[in-house]
Design a protein around this motif. Structure first.
Motif, PDB file in Angstrom:
ATOM      1  N   PRO A   5       0.871  -1.279  -0.081  1.00 27.55           N
ATOM      2  CA  PRO A   5       0.135   0.108   0.216  1.00 27.55           C
ATOM      3  C   PRO A   5       0.854   1.208  -0.057  1.00 27.55           C
ATOM      4  O   PRO A   5       2.047   1.166   0.440  1.00 27.55           O
ATOM      5  CB  PRO A   5      -0.752  -0.294   1.272  1.00 27.55           C
ATOM      6  CG  PRO A   5       0.143  -0.857   2.210  1.00 27.55           C
ATOM      7  CD  PRO A   5       0.778  -1.772   1.484  1.00 27.55           C
ATOM      8  N   LEU A   6       0.453   2.427  -0.268  1.00 28.09           N
ATOM      9  CA  LEU A   6       1.025   3.402  -0.315  1.00 28.09           C
ATOM     10  C   LEU A   6       1.544   4.137   0.971  1.00 28.09           C
ATOM     11  O   LEU A   6       2.607   4.286   1.302  1.00 28.09           O
ATOM     12  CB  LEU A   6       0.212   4.574  -0.969  1.00 28.09           C
ATOM     13  CG  LEU A   6       0.844   6.055  -0.814  1.00 28.09           C
ATOM     14  CD1 LEU A   6       2.055   6.328  -1.610  1.00 28.09           C
ATOM     15  CD2 LEU A   6      -0.388   7.379  -1.217  1.00 28.09           C
ATOM     16  N   TYR A  35      -2.693   3.663  -3.623  1.00 31.49           N
ATOM     17  CA  TYR A  35      -2.286   4.541  -4.473  1.00 31.49           C
ATOM     18  C   TYR A  35      -3.715   5.070  -5.081  1.00 31.49           C
ATOM     19  O   TYR A  35      -4.588   4.439  -5.250  1.00 31.49           O
ATOM     20  CB  TYR A  35      -1.390   3.727  -5.643  1.00 31.49           C
ATOM     21  CG  TYR A  35      -0.036   3.645  -5.134  1.00 31.49           C
ATOM     22  CD1 TYR A  35       1.144   4.773  -5.394  1.00 31.49           C
ATOM     23  CD2 TYR A  35       0.446   2.356  -4.516  1.00 31.49           C
ATOM     24  CE1 TYR A  35       2.385   4.556  -4.723  1.00 31.49           C
ATOM     25  CE2 TYR A  35       1.504   2.150  -4.143  1.00 31.49           C
ATOM     26  CZ  TYR A  35       2.500   3.274  -4.180  1.00 31.49           C
ATOM     27  OH  TYR A  35       3.876   2.915  -3.678  1.00 31.49           O
ATOM     28  N   LYS A  36      -3.526   6.460  -5.244  1.00 38.99           N
ATOM     29  CA  LYS A  36      -4.907   7.043  -6.052  1.00 38.99           C
ATOM     30  C   LYS A  36      -6.017   6.679  -5.210  1.00 38.99           C
ATOM     31  O   LYS A  36      -7.077   6.606  -5.891  1.00 38.99           O
ATOM     32  CB  LYS A  36      -4.821   6.570  -7.124  1.00 38.99           C
ATOM     33  CG  LYS A  36      -3.798   7.191  -8.487  1.00 38.99           C
ATOM     34  CD  LYS A  36      -4.496   7.410  -9.889  1.00 38.99           C
ATOM     35  CE  LYS A  36      -5.398   8.227  -9.964  1.00 38.99           C
ATOM     36  NZ  LYS A  36      -5.777   8.721 -11.161  1.00 38.99           N
ATOM     37  N   LEU A  73       5.662   4.429   4.162  1.00 44.73           N
ATOM     38  CA  LEU A  73       5.476   5.169   2.693  1.00 44.73           C
ATOM     39  C   LEU A  73       6.168   4.563   1.448  1.00 44.73           C
ATOM     40  O   LEU A  73       7.359   4.676   1.428  1.00 44.73           O
ATOM     41  CB  LEU A  73       5.654   6.602   2.983  1.00 44.73           C
ATOM     42  CG  LEU A  73       4.904   7.652   2.016  1.00 44.73           C
ATOM     43  CD1 LEU A  73       3.487   7.766   1.912  1.00 44.73           C
ATOM     44  CD2 LEU A  73       5.501   8.972   1.973  1.00 44.73           C
ATOM     45  N   GLU A  74       5.154   4.160   0.697  1.00 43.40           N
ATOM     46  CA  GLU A  74       5.860   3.544  -0.603  1.00 43.40           C
ATOM     47  C   GLU A  74       6.795   2.301  -0.069  1.00 43.40           C
ATOM     48  O   GLU A  74       7.728   2.441  -0.458  1.00 43.40           O
ATOM     49  CB  GLU A  74       6.338   4.464  -1.377  1.00 43.40           C
ATOM     50  CG  GLU A  74       5.512   5.428  -1.835  1.00 43.40           C
ATOM     51  CD  GLU A  74       6.263   6.705  -2.947  1.00 43.40           C
ATOM     52  OE1 GLU A  74       7.388   6.725  -2.729  1.00 43.40           O
ATOM     53  OE2 GLU A  74       5.383   7.388  -3.574  1.00 43.40           O
ATOM     54  N   GLY A  75       6.550   1.801   1.070  1.00 38.78           N
ATOM     55  CA  GLY A  75       7.300   0.572   1.362  1.00 38.78           C
ATOM     56  C   GLY A  75       8.467   1.063   2.325  1.00 38.78           C
ATOM     57  O   GLY A  75       9.148   0.206   2.759  1.00 38.78           O
ATOM     58  N   LEU A  76       8.705   2.502   2.339  1.00 43.79           N
ATOM     59  CA  LEU A  76       9.923   2.955   3.303  1.00 43.79           C
ATOM     60  C   LEU A  76       9.509   3.099   4.625  1.00 43.79           C
ATOM     61  O   LEU A  76       8.360   3.841   4.772  1.00 43.79           O
ATOM     62  CB  LEU A  76      10.137   4.120   2.617  1.00 43.79           C
ATOM     63  CG  LEU A  76      11.528   4.891   2.981  1.00 43.79           C
ATOM     64  CD1 LEU A  76      12.608   3.940   2.175  1.00 43.79           C
ATOM     65  CD2 LEU A  76      11.673   6.073   2.188  1.00 43.79           C
ATOM     66  N   GLU A  77      10.220   2.870   5.765  1.00 49.02           N
ATOM     67  CA  GLU A  77       9.718   2.879   6.909  1.00 49.02           C
ATOM     68  C   GLU A  77      10.276   4.300   7.348  1.00 49.02           C
ATOM     69  O   GLU A  77      11.534   4.634   7.259  1.00 49.02           O
ATOM     70  CB  GLU A  77      10.489   2.013   7.880  1.00 49.02           C
ATOM     71  CG  GLU A  77       9.811   1.588   9.294  1.00 49.02           C
ATOM     72  CD  GLU A  77       9.711   2.665  10.218  1.00 49.02           C
ATOM     73  OE1 GLU A  77       8.633   3.049  10.564  1.00 49.02           O
ATOM     74  OE2 GLU A  77      10.922   3.004  10.446  1.00 49.02           O
TER      75      GLU A  77
END
Lengths: 318, 447
Positions: A5-6, A35-36, A73-77
């Motif tokens: 998920p985003l 997303y979106k 967020l976008e897979g980034l912790e």
């Protein structure tokens, strides 16, 4: 579309320290956003909606007591990220905020064009005229005439200022925009036009929304999903159409019943009592004291469980 | 630019501000004119120069314009040189080894007060044998007085007023009085009319020559008068202006802007940074300002730039920090600051672009108002003997006057001229400062 998920919140906690004790503004929030996708966060005043926005963007006041959990967020912790990296790589570059009281969110000594161009200059290091071109484009998106670029915030009406604040959130083309009550303090017509702007942006741009609002009726047009917050926790998350058709959580039901309807003979209802003070939360279900469907199990804290592809935090659905 | 123009338009609505601005523009104009016409090195050379530069000037002369108010008029200085057309020079070759040069200086004296001094400066060209000169004074009554005869060096000065032999000849009357006295008057008063000083020089070699300059020092000189070293005070008055303005402006800018930025930094970062700044300020506020400056001046350097630096350093952590901090604390909580944080503006951008501009309306009137404070400070330091040893400044004039007992001896012009300029500068900036405060400070708008 990527599998992650985003935005994913895992057990996000934000407690403030005050003289009277800790304020549990955000207390273990779990939540995904694709997303979106537009999610509307509903809830009464003082249930921690704005604090949730602050916790996601890490815009913390000085008196934070606890700030834990995980934000992806976008897979980034994000929680482990150092402050400076967070400021440069995440804020506005990936997610931006239209702050509450956006009317006052503009620097009174900057022209609004420069103000909108600023984030682009800060994040992309572009020259001022390039940033201004970008700002002009964003003004078009939000429906502000281009000659307003040279005006100061005090020369603009409330609705125009709100649009400028949205343009400012869009100028770096982030993938997520958090709107904290973007239409508060505006008249109904202006509110509607702002929502039209948001709808158009949603169609035209690759962007997800977290829309924090009281305005259940108008937000229903924009929402893909709905999250209901109560006393620092999310009590129900689910698909918007299903939610508006049939809310599950008793609080959500009451909330929906309080919306006046144009066609139909149902009187708007109200919820008795007040939300609990975040300083002194009851044990068990936090809504129990006001819940008409209260029963024995409500003295225990209900888990957030899945029901009809939605998540509900209520013992009724076990 | 538009805002600047708008401010200016609003400002000149106040008549006091217009007056102040006119004075300031005149002061700045004069300062620029001074710096161009009397370059720095020239000013220093003149001000530090001795008798050789200033011999044509009377000592402690009042400005010429006092004659407009006093009766009888005070004598002006008369200067004659062999180069002048009124002075006649005749050369007569008497024999192989003797040439006689006759210099005749006509002196038209029309004052009722005796002149200050009479001095003759000789310049002679010779190889080995010194020329011999004899001086004769011819009064309007055609009475001839032998002043003296002596041999001279290639460059020689003869001070008539200090000639003891001549004083004895006049039975104790000072020589200049003796030369100009009306013999028939009961009181010693000068006889008015055409005098002549005749110098006959005997030159003993071929191609020798003799020239002379005669200075009859009066009691008034120029627009500002002279001091005890014959220096024209107007040079120091003129040069004191750019120095005072530069000192005041630099010190005011240096202190207010750094103070503002430091206050903003403290408020923005908070925590120990703020605490440290506040403690430093509190300590600095109880430190005595003047004694520290006197110490620096005594032990380290009295250069105006060092004093300026120390002044700024000591003033940065002043009471301004407390005032600005109070405003910043309020501004810091504004939603637009949070918005700026949200879009990732860095600390520097927020402090310089978001916090500090909000204080400009308070800062500008304050800045203008503190300029004269620093101008006065510089003058006070000079009066305390801590003035820059090289530069001519207003404070230095007052210091010289004080050291030479100007007020005690009735030489009021010496003290009043620099004081008047100091007050004028202070007044101009105060007028503009108060009006600016009204323009910028919304609470004073309606008043």
């Amino acid at each position: 579309m990527p599998k992650d998920p985003l935005l994913r919140l895992e057990n996000l906690v934000l407690h403030f320290r005050t003289a009277k004790g800790p304020v549990q503004a955000v207390d273990g929030v779990n939540f995904d956003l694709g997303y979106k996708e537009a999610v509307v966060v509903l809830g009464e005043s003082g249930c921690g909606k704005s604090s949730l926005a602050k916790a996601i963007l890490r815009l913390l006041p000085r008196n934070v007591q606890t700030y834990t959990g995980r934000v992806y967020l976008e897979g980034l912790e994000l929680m482990g990220m150092p402050e400076e990296a967070f400021r440069q790589q995440v804020r506005w570059a990936k997610m931006s905020l239209v702050p509450q009281a956006a009317m006052n969110a503009l620097n009174p000594v900057l022209k609004v064009g420069d103000q909108v161009a600023e984030p682009a200059m800060v994040h992309f290091g572009v020259k001022k005229d390039t940033a201004l071109t970008q700002a002009r484009k964003m003004f078009q998106h939000v429906g502000v005439p281009a000659d307003f670029l040279d005006r100061y915030a005090f020369e603009l009406s409330g609705g125009m200022r709100q649009r400028v604040a949205i343009a400012m959130a869009l100028v770096t083309t982030p993938s997520l925009i958090i709107l904290d009550e973007p239409t508060s303090a505006l008249d109904v017509l202006t509110q509607a036009s702002i929502f039209n702007v948001l709808k158009r942006i949603k169609q035209e741009m690759e962007v997800s929304f977290v829309l924090i609002t009281h305005d259940i009726a108008t937000s229903s047009e924009l929402a893909d999903r709905v999250a209901v917050m109560y006393a620092g926790q999310i009590v129900e998350v689910g698909d918007a159409q299903r939610f508006f058709a049939e809310p599950l959580h008793p609080y959500a039901r009451k909330l929906m019943a309080s919306v006046p309807r144009l066609h139909g003979d149902k009187e708007p209802e109200f919820i008795t009592g007040q939300p609990p003070s975040l300083l002194d939360l009851p044990t068990g279900c936090r809504f129990a004291a006001r819940c008409p469907l209260r029963f024995d199990r409500c003295v225990q804290d209900p888990p957030l469980m899945e029901k009809e592809e939605r998540l509900v935090k209520c013992w009724l659905y076990v | 630019m538009k805002a600047l123009y708008r401010t200016f338009r609003e400002l000149i609505r106040y008549r006091s501000a217009t007056a102040g601005l006119v004075i300031i523009f005149i002061l700045i104009g004069v300062a620029i004119y001074t710096v161009i016409t009397i370059p720095y090195n020239e000013a220093i050379r003149l001000w530090r120069g001795g008798e050789d530069i200033w011999y044509k000037y009377p000592k402690n002369a009042q400005p010429e314009w006092v004659n407009l108010f006093t009766e009888p008029d005070l004598p002006k200085t008369i200067f004659l040189s062999t180069a002048d057309s009124t002075v006649s020079k005749t050369t007569e070759v008497v024999s192989e080894g003797l040439t006689q040069v006759t210099l005749s200086f006509p002196l038209e004296y029309s004052y009722e007060i005796f002149p200050q001094e009479l001095t003759v400066y000789f310049s002679a060209r010779f190889a080995a044998k010194k020329p011999h000169v004899s001086l004769t004074w011819i009064t309007p009554n055609n009475e001839e007085i032998e002043i003296g005869s002596f041999s001279i060096q290639s460059s020689d000065t003869y001070r008539v007023s200090q000639d003891q032999r001549l004083q004895r000849k006049f039975k104790g009357t000072p020589p200049v009085q003796g030369l100009f006295a009306d013999p028939n008057a009961p009181q010693p008063t000068p006889l008015r009319g055409a005098y002549e000083l005749r110098i006959v020089g005997s030159l003993f070699e071929k191609d020798n020559d003799l020239d002379a300059e005669v200075v009859l020092h009066g009691e008034v000189y120029g627009s500002a008068g002279t001091d005890h070293l014959r220096r024209d005070i107007s040079i120091a008055l003129q040069w004191g202006l750019p120095i005072a303005l530069a000192f005041g402006l630099l010190a005011a800018l240096g202190t207010t802007i750094t103070t503002m930025v430091i206050a903003a930094v403290g408020v923005w970062f908070g925590g120990w940074v703020d605490a440290l700044i506040q403690r430093i300020t509190e300590v600095n506020l109880v430190l005595p300002f003047l004694p520290i400056l006197i110490m620096v001046g005594t032990f380290y350097s009295r250069s105006i730039w060092v004093i300026l630096g120390v002044t700024i350093l000591l003033s940065i952590f002043g009471s301004g920090i407390k005032g600005y901090r109070a405003i910043f604390l309020q501004v810091k909580e504004s939603p637009y600051i949070e918005a700026a944080r949200a879009y990732g503006a860095g600390n520097r951008r927020i402090i310089l672009g978001y916090l500090t501009p909000r204080i400009i309306p308070v800062l500008i009137p304050q800045l203008v108002n503190v300029i004269p404070t620093f101008v006065f400070l510089e003058a006070s330091l000079a009066v305390l003997g801590l003035g820059d040893p090289v530069l001519p400044t207003w404070g230095k004039i007052i210091d010289d006057a004080r050291a030479n007992g100007a007020l005690f001896r009735g030489q009021y012009y010496w003290v009043l001229e620099p004081s008047a300029l100091l007050m004028l500068t202070g007044l101009a900036f105060a007028l503009v400062g108060f009006a600016l405060d009204r323009v910028f400070n919304p609470r004073l708008r309606g008043m």
